[in-house]
Design an enzyme around this catalytic site. Sequence first.
Site, PDB file in Angstrom:
ATOM      1  N   ASP A 266     -18.908 -30.749 -45.809  1.00  0.00           N
ATOM      2  CA  ASP A 266     -18.253 -29.458 -46.018  1.00  0.00           C
ATOM      3  C   ASP A 266     -16.899 -29.720 -46.681  1.00  0.00           C
ATOM      4  OD1 ASP A 266     -17.339 -26.746 -45.499  1.00  0.00           O
ATOM      5  OD2 ASP A 266     -16.192 -27.628 -43.853  1.00  0.00           O
TER       6      ASP A 266
ATOM      7  N   LEU B 221     -18.485  -2.209  -1.341  1.00  0.00           N
ATOM      8  CA  LEU B 221     -19.879  -2.321  -0.907  1.00  0.00           C
ATOM      9  C   LEU B 221     -20.288  -1.173   0.018  1.00  0.00           C
ATOM     10  CD1 LEU B 221     -19.990  -6.172  -0.261  1.00  0.00           C
ATOM     11  CD2 LEU B 221     -20.703  -4.926  -2.292  1.00  0.00           C
ATOM     12  N   VAL B 222     -19.305  -0.563   0.687  1.00  0.00           N
ATOM     13  CA  VAL B 222     -19.610   0.538   1.602  1.00  0.00           C
ATOM     14  C   VAL B 222     -20.346   1.658   0.853  1.00  0.00           C
ATOM     15  CG1 VAL B 222     -18.528   2.388   2.951  1.00  0.00           C
ATOM     16  CG2 VAL B 222     -17.779   0.018   3.249  1.00  0.00           C
TER      17      VAL B 222
ATOM     18  N   ARG C   4     -11.308  -1.120   5.815  1.00  0.00           N
ATOM     19  CA  ARG C   4     -10.277  -1.897   6.510  1.00  0.00           C
ATOM     20  C   ARG C   4      -8.997  -1.078   6.385  1.00  0.00           C
ATOM     21  NH1 ARG C   4      -8.527  -6.055   4.237  1.00  0.00           N
ATOM     22  NH2 ARG C   4      -9.809  -5.940   2.361  1.00  0.00           N
TER      23      ARG C   4
ATOM     24  N   TYR D 181      -3.004 -18.943   3.045  1.00  0.00           N
ATOM     25  CA  TYR D 181      -3.843 -17.748   3.087  1.00  0.00           C
ATOM     26  C   TYR D 181      -3.013 -16.471   3.153  1.00  0.00           C
ATOM     27  CZ  TYR D 181      -7.398 -14.494   4.810  1.00  0.00           C
ATOM     28  OH  TYR D 181      -8.238 -13.418   4.971  1.00  0.00           O
TER      29      TYR D 181
HETATM   30  C1  GDG Z   1     -13.905  -7.636  -1.328  1.00  0.00           C
HETATM   31  C2  GDG Z   1     -13.325  -6.672  -2.347  1.00  0.00           C
HETATM   32  C3  GDG Z   1     -15.645  -6.166  -3.093  1.00  0.00           C
HETATM   33  C4  GDG Z   1     -16.728  -3.103   7.179  1.00  0.00           C
HETATM   34  N1  GDG Z   1     -16.418  -2.677   8.414  1.00  0.00           N
HETATM   35  C5  GDG Z   1     -17.413  -3.031   9.234  1.00  0.00           C
HETATM   36  C6  GDG Z   1     -18.368  -3.704   8.470  1.00  0.00           C
HETATM   37  N2  GDG Z   1     -17.918  -3.737   7.206  1.00  0.00           N
HETATM   38  C7  GDG Z   1     -18.615  -4.358   6.062  1.00  0.00           C
HETATM   39  C8  GDG Z   1     -19.145  -3.290   5.139  1.00  0.00           C
HETATM   40  C9  GDG Z   1     -19.189  -4.055   3.811  1.00  0.00           C
HETATM   41  C10 GDG Z   1     -18.032  -5.006   3.918  1.00  0.00           C
HETATM   42  O1  GDG Z   1     -17.719  -5.134   5.299  1.00  0.00           O
HETATM   43  C11 GDG Z   1     -16.780  -4.480   3.211  1.00  0.00           C
HETATM   44  O2  GDG Z   1     -16.953  -4.689   1.859  1.00  0.00           O
HETATM   45  P1  GDG Z   1     -16.049  -3.989   0.743  1.00  0.00           P
HETATM   46  O3  GDG Z   1     -16.659  -4.228  -0.585  1.00  0.00           O
HETATM   47  O4  GDG Z   1     -15.975  -2.548   1.046  1.00  0.00           O
HETATM   48  O5  GDG Z   1     -14.566  -4.577   0.855  1.00  0.00           O
HETATM   49  P2  GDG Z   1     -13.780  -6.026   1.025  1.00  0.00           P
HETATM   50  O6  GDG Z   1     -14.077  -6.636   2.319  1.00  0.00           O
HETATM   51  O7  GDG Z   1     -12.374  -5.699   0.776  1.00  0.00           O
HETATM   52  O8  GDG Z   1     -14.343  -7.026  -0.091  1.00  0.00           O
HETATM   53  C12 GDG Z   1     -14.328  -5.567  -2.616  1.00  0.00           C
HETATM   54  C13 GDG Z   1     -16.133  -7.252  -2.148  1.00  0.00           C
HETATM   55  O9  GDG Z   1     -15.115  -8.220  -1.919  1.00  0.00           O
HETATM   56  C14 GDG Z   1     -17.371  -7.954  -2.673  1.00  0.00           C
HETATM   57  O10 GDG Z   1     -17.141  -8.566  -3.893  1.00  0.00           O
HETATM   58  O11 GDG Z   1     -16.603  -5.132  -3.143  1.00  0.00           O
HETATM   59  O12 GDG Z   1     -13.814  -4.679  -3.577  1.00  0.00           O
HETATM   60  O13 GDG Z   1     -12.092  -6.119  -1.892  1.00  0.00           O
HETATM   61  O14 GDG Z   1     -20.378  -4.775   3.689  1.00  0.00           O
HETATM   62  O15 GDG Z   1     -20.392  -2.860   5.606  1.00  0.00           O
HETATM   63  N3  GDG Z   1     -19.503  -4.174   9.003  1.00  0.00           N
HETATM   64  C15 GDG Z   1     -19.698  -3.986  10.341  1.00  0.00           C
HETATM   65  N4  GDG Z   1     -18.778  -3.369  11.109  1.00  0.00           N
HETATM   66  C16 GDG Z   1     -17.647  -2.874  10.619  1.00  0.00           C
HETATM   67  O16 GDG Z   1     -16.826  -2.320  11.352  1.00  0.00           O
HETATM   68  N5  GDG Z   1     -20.828  -4.423  10.882  1.00  0.00           N
END
Ligand code: GDG
Length: 738
Positions: free
Chosen positions: A499, A375-376, A272, A86
């Site tokens: 053919d 997703l943010v 993150r 990992y």
């Molecule tokens: C990978 C790809 C792609 C974050 N901090 C807290 C929290 N979060 C939740 C957010 C969101 C999720 O975590 C983060 O999603 P992201 O899409 O921004 O990023 P990755 O985790 O790097 O995900 C990315 C994704 O896969 C999906 O395919 O979009 O590009 O890198 O949902 O809300 N939630 C809570 N507390 C936090 O402190 N509750």
Amino acid sequence: MISKSKRIFVSNRLPFSINSKGDLKRGSGGLVSALMGVCQNEPFAWFGFETDASHAAKIPEASKKILPDLDCYPVVLSKDKYDKYYNGFANDIIWPLFHYESHLANFNRKNWEQYKKANKLMAQEIAKVATPGVTVWIHDFHFMTLPEYLRELVPDIKIGFFLHIPFPSAELFRQLPVREEILRGLLNCDLVGFHEHSYLRQFVVSLKACLGVDSSFFRAEYNGRTTHFGVYPISIEGDEIKEKSRSEAVLQKVETYKSNGNAPFMILGIDRLDYTKGLELKLRGLQAALRKYPEMVGQVSLMQVAIPTREKVPAYMKIKKEVDQLVGNINGEFGSPDYNPVHYVFNSVSEVELLALYRRASSVLVTSKRDGMNLVAMEYVMSQDLQDPGVLILSEFAGAASLLSDALIVNPWDVDAIADAIYQAYQMDLEERTNRMEHLQAILSRYSSSKWARGFLKELERVHQVVAVTPKNLKPQKSSWSDEFNQNLIKGRLKVLVDYDGTIVPIAKRPEQVVLMEETRELLRELGQKADVYVISGRTREFLDAQLKGLELGLIAEHGAFYREPHGSWESRISTDVQSWYPHVERIMNDYSERVPLSFVEKKKACLVWHFRLSPTDFAAFQSKKLDDELQVGMANEPVSISMGNKIVEAKAVECNKGSFVRWLMKEKGAGNTILCLGDDRTDEDMFIALGKSGVSIKVGEGTTAARYRLKHQSEVVPFLKDLIRFVSENQEAEVRV
Ligand code: GDG
């Protein structure tokens, strides 16, 4: 055993874990919600790694209490092995390289070996319970070699793979010492999906650069199987976020955030603390904004939630140090006893806090240097109140930018551009904010994460049915076609349509160089005495007359435009006006011949073909797509069909279609007679489709086909003809005896 109807999902971790208190905890990521959404009321299984054997033992039963339809399969991997697979490979090599930070990727062969072992272990565990026909959907860069191991163990299953992060430029991907193994692994899937077109494009270029595999944007053929590709941008459960962000608990929390000393215009960052998220660029952008637009000092602040991640890894320590310093600098430069420009939280927040921050924020600022989707940004959009919405500022390097075009899109490397975007957001009037947010919400309301998952799974089922090419059915299935004849005997007089190029003669570099072998000629002569044999080809009448002189065969030229019985003369089957399109297509094709070295136009009566077999591959392939497009659009209202074949682009009168010839033959002469069609290329597919189940269709060679049987290679045609002759003779003798 997992039955065919059950779907299997695979991700690095399961959707449930056991926390330090021993309680079951549901994962909060977008993937978990998306897949949970798709599986409501459907049984499904989920495989993921777990490093604690005692936790692993509890998860399946505990999770059943929450989700009775879910079977969790924790696969136990020791901490040390997990760390190598990992952290050592997935996070230290793939993550930086795929996010264009190749200088941080330190390849270590031991970790790579452990990555493969972990993938093998996962394959073995899945194989223990998967029955043929089952659908397995694999998620993300932790499992890029798993499809190969799984296919080996359970060949007849549907395998889908989705990459959640970007696929990098082929030039970067080529740096990976194990690039071929990774790509070969993925080519064992039936469907590979990406968030964005640009990721798919780079993947396709990498296939060519690393494996020499030619592929369209949509599929590639490799080792006798077809892998389909697609673009499926992930989303969020928008309605769920909308509802939760208006809950009592969230609204109460918003009030506390309003009175806790943040400036009126609060910008929010939720990331993150990863070097890909561009936190330092965001802070520099804010600093530039406060310097360039002093009226924002005291009015605008940034609330940055940085979720700790991989804190012991040097690259992460470095970014943390830089962010800490920048926060200090900015607060030092602009802060006052009642104004803190940056409110920095180095911790995660609860779901209620997160949603309340979205509601409170006047803007969310995403400055990822690279981000698969993000997703943010989407969550922020769906939590906004349209009475007074905020403004989304989004990096053009996040996949989400291709969907959320009503955001303020910025190049995060351009610090001044970030500063200007912040100012634009700060000044934006209610009408513009509402218009933009309305559009953004409309996009996400129509497209949820469960729709995303359903869409992918539906496509996986579809492509698997279409392809149905496995190493097993690539073998010649002589027994099958002869079995079919056995059952029916041969009804009436057998009609055989073969053919020419690629079927009774091997493909030659130059079309005029093909030679019909003497042995094949003799076999056609012999077969012609026992059955009605037709050679059906795209070639001209003159060519077929010359090549097949002296044989008692029916001939069909130019894909069915012209037809002659063994002793008859040529008859035309064309009823439309060829002149309405022919000179125009000829002129356009001539232009392309001048543009592309070694390409040329073949002219027939009702058909024009642009050949580029000998031309520089990539350039010609690109030009061929352009030519196809130009002709499709330009000739849309003419009685001509345009198609791309094996290194050709072809324009033919609509009657030039082997399928319509077969339909005509079945109607005019087919009643009570068995028909067999044999062919190798795309134009022969029309024949196979027209024949359907009412005859015997045989594809020569590999690739997707509508035919019912297959000969693996052109060299098997001669033995097949011998078998056929013997078979027809035996049948005729049997009939005489009867
Ligand atoms: C990978 C790809 C792609 C974050 N901090 C807290 C929290 N979060 C939740 C957010 C969101 C999720 O975590 C983060 O999603 P992201 O899409 O921004 O990023 P990755 O985790 O790097 O995900 C990315 C994704 O896969 C999906 O395919 O979009 O590009 O890198 O949902 O809300 N939630 C809570 N507390 C936090 O402190 N509750």
